[in-house]
Every structure is written in C-alpha cells, then in structure tokens.
Design a protein around this motif. Sequence first.
Motif, PDB file in Angstrom:
ATOM      1  N   MET A 111       0.829  -1.208   0.000  1.00 51.05           N
ATOM      2  CA  MET A 111       0.000   0.000   0.000  1.00 51.05           C
ATOM      3  C   MET A 111       0.862   1.257   0.000  1.00 51.05           C
ATOM      4  SD  MET A 111      -3.190   0.975  -0.045  1.00 51.05           S
ATOM      5  CE  MET A 111      -4.133  -0.403   0.596  1.00 51.05           C
ATOM      6  N   SER A 112       1.946   1.243   0.757  1.00 53.23           N
ATOM      7  CA  SER A 112       2.825   2.414   0.789  1.00 53.23           C
ATOM      8  C   SER A 112       3.521   2.615  -0.552  1.00 53.23           C
ATOM      9  CB  SER A 112       3.857   2.264   1.904  1.00 53.23           C
ATOM     10  OG  SER A 112       4.657   1.120   1.703  1.00 53.23           O
ATOM     11  N   PHE A 113       3.918   1.517  -1.212  1.00 49.54           N
ATOM     12  CA  PHE A 113       4.531   1.634  -2.539  1.00 49.54           C
ATOM     13  C   PHE A 113       3.545   2.218  -3.544  1.00 49.54           C
ATOM     14  CE2 PHE A 113       7.145  -2.349  -1.340  1.00 49.54           C
ATOM     15  CZ  PHE A 113       7.998  -1.562  -0.588  1.00 49.54           C
ATOM     16  N   MET A 114       2.316   1.728  -3.514  1.00 49.41           N
ATOM     17  CA  MET A 114       1.316   2.185  -4.466  1.00 49.41           C
ATOM     18  C   MET A 114       0.966   3.665  -4.243  1.00 49.41           C
ATOM     19  SD  MET A 114       0.563  -0.191  -6.622  1.00 49.41           S
ATOM     20  CE  MET A 114       2.317  -0.525  -6.570  1.00 49.41           C
ATOM     21  N   LEU A 115       0.782   4.055  -3.000  1.00 49.48           N
ATOM     22  CA  LEU A 115       0.450   5.455  -2.718  1.00 49.48           C
ATOM     23  C   LEU A 115       1.577   6.384  -3.133  1.00 49.48           C
ATOM     24  CD1 LEU A 115      -1.272   5.166   0.790  1.00 49.48           C
ATOM     25  CD2 LEU A 115      -2.354   5.693  -1.396  1.00 49.48           C
ATOM     26  N   PHE A 116       2.813   5.986  -2.817  1.00 51.98           N
ATOM     27  CA  PHE A 116       3.954   6.813  -3.200  1.00 51.98           C
ATOM     28  C   PHE A 116       4.068   6.917  -4.717  1.00 51.98           C
ATOM     29  CE2 PHE A 116       8.391   7.224  -4.476  1.00 51.98           C
ATOM     30  CZ  PHE A 116       8.776   8.370  -3.785  1.00 51.98           C
ATOM     31  N   GLY A 117       3.895   5.788  -5.412  1.00 57.94           N
ATOM     32  CA  GLY A 117       4.045   5.796  -6.862  1.00 57.94           C
ATOM     33  C   GLY A 117       2.951   6.582  -7.569  1.00 57.94           C
ATOM     34  N   TRP A 118       1.685   6.367  -7.178  1.00 56.77           N
ATOM     35  CA  TRP A 118       0.586   7.031  -7.868  1.00 56.77           C
ATOM     36  C   TRP A 118       0.515   8.520  -7.537  1.00 56.77           C
ATOM     37  CZ3 TRP A 118      -1.762   5.230 -11.933  1.00 56.77           C
ATOM     38  CH2 TRP A 118      -1.827   3.856 -12.137  1.00 56.77           C
ATOM     39  N   ILE A 119       0.997   8.912  -6.379  1.00 58.34           N
ATOM     40  CA  ILE A 119       0.966  10.336  -6.021  1.00 58.34           C
ATOM     41  C   ILE A 119       2.129  11.090  -6.649  1.00 58.34           C
ATOM     42  CG2 ILE A 119       1.192  11.959  -4.087  1.00 58.34           C
ATOM     43  CD1 ILE A 119      -0.353   9.945  -2.378  1.00 58.34           C
ATOM     44  N   ASN A 120       3.321  10.500  -6.635  1.00 55.94           N
ATOM     45  CA  ASN A 120       4.519  11.223  -7.077  1.00 55.94           C
ATOM     46  C   ASN A 120       4.943  10.896  -8.505  1.00 55.94           C
ATOM     47  OD1 ASN A 120       5.377  12.585  -4.443  1.00 55.94           O
ATOM     48  ND2 ASN A 120       5.264  10.453  -3.793  1.00 55.94           N
ATOM     49  N   HIS A 121       4.650   9.693  -8.990  1.00 61.37           N
ATOM     50  CA  HIS A 121       5.072   9.304 -10.340  1.00 61.37           C
ATOM     51  C   HIS A 121       3.889   8.678 -11.079  1.00 61.37           C
ATOM     52  CE1 HIS A 121       8.762   9.050  -7.763  1.00 61.37           C
ATOM     53  NE2 HIS A 121       9.249   9.780  -8.746  1.00 61.37           N
ATOM     54  N   THR A 122       2.850   9.480 -11.280  1.00 58.65           N
ATOM     55  CA  THR A 122       1.609   8.958 -11.861  1.00 58.65           C
ATOM     56  C   THR A 122       1.819   8.448 -13.273  1.00 58.65           C
ATOM     57  OG1 THR A 122       0.422  10.611 -10.546  1.00 58.65           O
ATOM     58  CG2 THR A 122      -0.812   9.485 -12.277  1.00 58.65           C
ATOM     59  N   ASN A 123       2.497   9.219 -14.119  1.00 53.75           N
ATOM     60  CA  ASN A 123       2.724   8.792 -15.504  1.00 53.75           C
ATOM     61  C   ASN A 123       3.559   7.520 -15.570  1.00 53.75           C
ATOM     62  OD1 ASN A 123       1.282  10.984 -16.508  1.00 53.75           O
ATOM     63  ND2 ASN A 123       3.107  12.296 -16.620  1.00 53.75           N
ATOM     64  N   HIS A 124       4.540   7.423 -14.680  1.00 55.14           N
ATOM     65  CA  HIS A 124       5.390   6.231 -14.651  1.00 55.14           C
ATOM     66  C   HIS A 124       4.584   4.992 -14.259  1.00 55.14           C
ATOM     67  CE1 HIS A 124       9.047   3.883 -14.208  1.00 55.14           C
ATOM     68  NE2 HIS A 124       8.664   3.526 -12.990  1.00 55.14           N
ATOM     69  N   MET A 125       3.631   5.154 -13.343  1.00 56.20           N
ATOM     70  CA  MET A 125       2.799   4.026 -12.932  1.00 56.20           C
ATOM     71  C   MET A 125       1.850   3.607 -14.046  1.00 56.20           C
ATOM     72  SD  MET A 125       3.819   3.228  -9.922  1.00 56.20           S
ATOM     73  CE  MET A 125       2.530   2.181  -9.279  1.00 56.20           C
ATOM     74  N   PHE A 126       1.356   4.592 -14.825  1.00 53.06           N
ATOM     75  CA  PHE A 126       0.483   4.252 -15.950  1.00 53.06           C
ATOM     76  C   PHE A 126       1.237   3.468 -17.018  1.00 53.06           C
ATOM     77  CE2 PHE A 126      -2.634   7.617 -14.644  1.00 53.06           C
ATOM     78  CZ  PHE A 126      -3.744   6.785 -14.643  1.00 53.06           C
ATOM     79  N   THR A 127       2.520   3.784 -17.225  1.00 56.43           N
ATOM     80  CA  THR A 127       3.295   3.070 -18.242  1.00 56.43           C
ATOM     81  C   THR A 127       3.504   1.603 -17.868  1.00 56.43           C
ATOM     82  OG1 THR A 127       5.371   3.777 -17.193  1.00 56.43           O
ATOM     83  CG2 THR A 127       4.511   5.147 -18.981  1.00 56.43           C
ATOM     84  N   HIS A 128       3.477   1.287 -16.576  1.00 56.67           N
ATOM     85  CA  HIS A 128       3.646  -0.101 -16.149  1.00 56.67           C
ATOM     86  C   HIS A 128       2.424  -0.952 -16.479  1.00 56.67           C
ATOM     87  CE1 HIS A 128       7.486  -0.590 -14.159  1.00 56.67           C
ATOM     88  NE2 HIS A 128       7.358   0.614 -13.636  1.00 56.67           N
ATOM     89  N   LEU A 129       1.280  -0.313 -16.701  1.00 55.66           N
ATOM     90  CA  LEU A 129       0.064  -1.067 -17.000  1.00 55.66           C
ATOM     91  C   LEU A 129       0.069  -1.624 -18.418  1.00 55.66           C
ATOM     92  CD1 LEU A 129      -2.634   1.214 -15.317  1.00 55.66           C
ATOM     93  CD2 LEU A 129      -1.552  -0.837 -14.389  1.00 55.66           C
ATOM     94  N   VAL A 130       0.867  -1.046 -19.314  1.00 58.19           N
ATOM     95  CA  VAL A 130       0.965  -1.527 -20.695  1.00 58.19           C
ATOM     96  C   VAL A 130       2.427  -1.837 -20.977  1.00 58.19           C
ATOM     97  CG1 VAL A 130       0.505  -1.058 -23.127  1.00 58.19           C
ATOM     98  CG2 VAL A 130      -0.995  -0.093 -21.375  1.00 58.19           C
ATOM     99  N   PRO A 131       2.843  -3.106 -20.961  1.00 58.49           N
ATOM    100  CA  PRO A 131       4.240  -3.452 -21.234  1.00 58.49           C
ATOM    101  C   PRO A 131       4.668  -3.010 -22.623  1.00 58.49           C
ATOM    102  CG  PRO A 131       3.059  -5.314 -20.293  1.00 58.49           C
ATOM    103  CD  PRO A 131       2.036  -4.274 -20.614  1.00 58.49           C
ATOM    104  N   GLN A 132       5.954  -2.772 -22.777  1.00 65.89           N
ATOM    105  CA  GLN A 132       6.485  -2.291 -24.048  1.00 65.89           C
ATOM    106  C   GLN A 132       6.338  -3.367 -25.124  1.00 65.89           C
ATOM    107  OE1 GLN A 132      10.543  -1.074 -23.765  1.00 65.89           O
ATOM    108  NE2 GLN A 132      10.567  -0.042 -25.740  1.00 65.89           N
ATOM    109  N   GLY A 133       5.893  -2.958 -26.301  1.00 66.21           N
ATOM    110  CA  GLY A 133       5.715  -3.884 -27.413  1.00 66.21           C
ATOM    111  C   GLY A 133       4.359  -4.552 -27.461  1.00 66.21           C
ATOM    112  N   THR A 134       3.406  -4.112 -26.630  1.00 64.73           N
ATOM    113  CA  THR A 134       2.077  -4.720 -26.636  1.00 64.73           C
ATOM    114  C   THR A 134       1.295  -4.277 -27.879  1.00 64.73           C
ATOM    115  OG1 THR A 134       2.040  -4.649 -24.222  1.00 64.73           O
ATOM    116  CG2 THR A 134      -0.061  -4.986 -25.334  1.00 64.73           C
TER     117      THR A 134
END
Length: 224
Positions: A111-134
């Motif tokens: 939960m702490s990882f997710m909150l930190f990532g979505w609050i501070n690096h939102t675009n970076h977290m969105f890129t993880h939802l679609v792997p490269q080359g999909t």
Amino acid sequence: MTNLFSTFDPSTNIFNISMNWSSTIIGLMMIPTLFWLTPSRINIMWNKLSLTLHNEFKTLIGSNSFNGTTLIFISIFIMMMFNNFMGLFPYIFTSTSHMALTFSIALPLWMSFMLFGWINHTNHMFTHLVPQGTPPALMSFMVLIETISNMIRPGTLAVRLAANMIAGHLLMTLMGNTGNSLTLSLMSMLILGQILLLTLESAVALIQAYVFSILSTLYSSEVY
C-alpha cells in the motif's frame, strides 16, 4: 485428521492474551551485542550479511531511491529468517505460518509503494500497466491483467510464505505421528527421513525469507 491443523493454533493464553505471538520477537534476544573492544566473529558475520543484502537490494531498487531504503528490506529479511528458524524448534509457535502476520506485513508495504508511486510518479505508474511492445488490440486486456496482478501482490506474498511454512511443518507432524505403530527398522528410516526433512525445512526457512524481502524490493523498484 480433523484435528490436523491444531498444531498451528495459538493456544497459550495468559490473562486472555495469546502468548504464542511473543515468539515473533524472540529473535531480539539473539542479536549480537558489542561487548568487546574488537568485533566478535558473530558481529563480523552479521555485518557481512547486512552488507551483502544492502548491495543486492540497492542494485534492484536503483540509484534513484532514498538513502536507507534497503534497511527496511534487510529488517524484514532478518525478522522472517529468525521466525522461520525458531518455528523449527519444539514448542515454539511459528508465527510466519499464519496469514495474520504475513498479510499484515505485506499489505502495508504494498500500500505504501502504491500510494507513493501514484501520487509522485503517476505517468510512470500508468506506463507499467501496458508493457512495451504490446499490440494495440491487446492494450485494454493488458491494462486489466496488469491491474489484477498488481492488486493480488500482497496476497501472493502472504500466502507464499505461510503456505510454505505450513506445508513443511505439517509433513513433519504427519511423519512423526506414525512413529508409534512402526517397527524398529522402519523407525530408523523414519528418523532418517525426519532429519532430511528438517534439513530441507532449514533451507526453506532461509529461502522464503529471502524471497519475501526480494519480491518486496522488486515491487518498490517499480514506483521510481
């Protein structure tokens, strides 16, 4: 067979408080202390273990992480290792075989990882939802699959550790309960099997602590 899992029940009660969970902090009594002017061999081994874990975790987390982040995962590794090993001794409650402990550690970490990532690096977290080359046709499905796999991470962390601890202890209990009805020759084979199984469980205790901490480190590295 209906009472098979009773060995895992926290049944020692004093003033209506379960004292079995006090085995979780029994490792604190084994931490080496600096009584000598020069470090003892135990201290040297302890420092080498911590330094090795720090270097490995630091490599996985990356150079962008905060200083001291690896101390969290080193502490988790040492706590899990002590509790797994203590559970191999007779009459000591194995706290890591219960989801109440493993899930209560895995969920706040995730939960702490997710909150930190979505609050501070939102675009970076969105890129993880679609792997490269999909392929574009599969992007919507990949977002759904990645979201589900991300949501079940604390559950898989908790179940993996608890199930591995229960499986070995349960097998040792089943083998030990058959000793009363065996002949002398079969008894010697049973004792040999128990020794081999105990050796395997010692390796599992160390490996599961390492797997729990290394997966937590990998999950934290995705939010930077």
